[in-house]
Design an enzyme around this catalytic site. Structure first.
Site, PDB file in Angstrom:
ATOM      1  N   HIS A  24       0.838  -1.205   0.000  1.00 30.50           N
ATOM      2  CA  HIS A  24       0.000   0.000   0.000  1.00 30.50           C
ATOM      3  C   HIS A  24       0.875   1.258   0.000  1.00 30.50           C
ATOM      4  CE1 HIS A  24      -3.516   2.515   1.430  1.00 30.50           C
ATOM      5  NE2 HIS A  24      -2.498   3.235   1.900  1.00 30.50           N
ATOM      6  N   GLU A  25       1.822   1.316   0.938  1.00 32.25           N
ATOM      7  CA  GLU A  25       2.671   2.505   1.054  1.00 32.25           C
ATOM      8  C   GLU A  25       3.591   2.661  -0.143  1.00 32.25           C
ATOM      9  OE1 GLU A  25       1.973   4.691   3.150  1.00 32.25           O
ATOM     10  OE2 GLU A  25       0.631   3.468   4.381  1.00 32.25           O
ATOM     11  N   HIS A  28       1.927   4.882  -2.679  1.00 33.74           N
ATOM     12  CA  HIS A  28       2.089   6.314  -2.379  1.00 33.74           C
ATOM     13  C   HIS A  28       3.507   6.778  -2.697  1.00 33.74           C
ATOM     14  CE1 HIS A  28      -1.822   6.608  -0.610  1.00 33.74           C
ATOM     15  NE2 HIS A  28      -1.543   5.885   0.465  1.00 33.74           N
TER      16      HIS A  28
END
Length: 433
Positions: A24-25, A28
């Site tokens: 997920h990170e 980003h």
């Protein structure tokens, strides 16, 4: 051995959880760097740092509590109206805003003026914030499709699991025949356990849902083609009208609801059935729809969850569970008396379901979630386009920091709900069989 397998299941799920958070990170991080935003930190977990290494301008690390993660981007919020980054106030609400604003510039260095998050165009900020949840969606889809198309899923088949001896209306809630009950059409036709029904009235049938529909639409004579001991043979049956459970269109039943339809009188056997790409996509669509509906219904489940945690209420099968509850389920999976490949498939489904939940939850348009920042960037785009359309001055960037008091309230609600789920997971967990 049971304790060992439980611990192993929890560890396997924890690893899957960490990979999902890191993934997920990474979404980003990669898009932020793509658009030239400086990212001082990439962290998996919260709390004390147990390992970190700096590469380039970013510190990569793992923290002690594996319940989330974050990347730190410079300039998440624009300066205040006075152009200052930090302006203290005696107002607690104003203090929250300025605390958030100052944290966004905590590691500001010379040359960062052109590398701030808020200076990027709204569409770029939307991509950066959407990339994290989108990575979870990609992982969920990849796992779901992979398992469905290579391993399959347990479902009812066209193979006969049991033949009814007599005709009983399902609303009667009994299984034993009584004197005077009519013999079931399947019994009279000679249908046997382990027969595989391959055609109905001359038309090939591939799955239970299609066969069930044809049986229910038929009253009177019918030809049942079965495969028995490697040979095909036709059985003649006379279907009757009977009260049966209402179906949900997916092979399941609607609890407590009945319809009058054609009746043959057998129970289908269940088995692991590989799904085609089209079937897998359809199931993914159903999962997504169910996930959205469950998220919308979340507030209505709080009373039952409270009763399960602090009262004597039962823990419903569709009750919300947290990370602890999911890890506990992971431990139970490895203790089930099922083949190892089934256990692997269930663990993968558990991780995939977690990723799908992460995607849906993070897309809520509320701060501090990713969806809140996406909503802020979209609103800024609408304001600026409207100003250009009516030839008004550019209103400038939308100050998301002003919504931080609301974000704290939302975060407080989430924390309370998480604690409630945690207590329920510990004292009255959801169990699988």
């Amino acid at each position: 051995m049971t304790l060992l397998m439980t611990i192993l299941g929890i560890v396997v799920f924890a690893i899957g959880l960490l990979i999902s958070i890191a993934w997920h990170e990474l979404g980003h991080l990669s898009t932020a760097k793509l658009f030239g935003i400086r990212v001082p930190q990439y962290m998996v977990g919260f709390g004390p740092t147990i390992w970190s290494r700096k590469k380039g301008e970013t510190e990569y690390g793992i923290k002690a509590i594996p319940l989330g993660g974050y990347i730190r981007m410079i300039g998440m919020f624009p300066p205040g109206t006075d152009g200052r980054i930090e302006a203290r106030s005696t107002s607690p609400w104003r203090g929250m805003i300025e605390d958030a604003r100052s944290a966004a510039y905590e590691e500001l260095e010379p040359g960062d003026e052109k590398r701030l998050f808020y200076t990027r165009k709204p569409w770029k900020r939307v991509i950066v914030m959407f990339a994290g949840p989108f990575m979870n969606l990609i992982l969920a889809v990849a796992i779901f499709l992979g398992v469905l198309m290579t391993f399959g899923i347990e479902q009812q088949t066209t193979t006969v699991g049991a033949v009814s001896d007599c005709v009983i209306q399902q609303s009667e809630n009994r299984t034993k025949c009584a004197q005077g009950d009519q013999a079931a059409p399947a019994k009279q036709a000679g249908l046997q356990k382990r027969d595989k029904i391959v055609a109905f009235n001359g038309q090939e049938v591939q799955d239970w849902s299609a066969l069930q529909s044809r049986i229910r639409d038929t009253i009177g004579p019918a030809t049942i083609t079965v495969e028995r001991d490697g040979q095909r043979q036709d059985l003649q049956a006379t279907l009757i009208r009977n009260q049966v459970g209402k179906t949900d269109g997916e092979g399941g039943y609607v609890k407590g609801e009945y319809v009058t339809a054609g009746f043959l009188g057998f129970t289908p056997a269940s088995g692991i059935v590989e799904q085609s790409f089209g079937q897998s996509v359809d199931r993914m669509g159903d999962m997504m729809q169910n996930g959205v509906e469950s998220l919308i219904a979340l507030p209505t489940k709080v009373p039952a969850l409270w009763d399960a945690a602090f009262g004597d209420g039962p823990r419903e099968a569709d009750s919300p569970i947290g990370v602890v509850g999911a890890a506990r389920v992971g431990g139970e999976v490895l203790n089930l008396d099922i083949p190892p490949e089934n256990q692997v498939a269930m663990m993968l489904f558990l991780v995939a379901g977690f990723n799908l939940s992460l995607f849906l939850f993070n897309m809520l348009p509320l701060l501090p979630l990713d969806g809140g920042h996406i909503a802020g960037a979209l609103w800024e785009s609408v304001r600026r386009r409207t100003a250009r359309l009516f030839k008004r001055p550019d209103p400038g960037p939308f100050d998301v920091a002003k919504l931080m008091p609301v974000a704290y309230v939302v975060a407080g609600v989430f924390v309370c709900f998480t604690l409630l789920v945690l207590v329920a997971d510990l004292v009255n967990p959801v169990r699988i069989s």
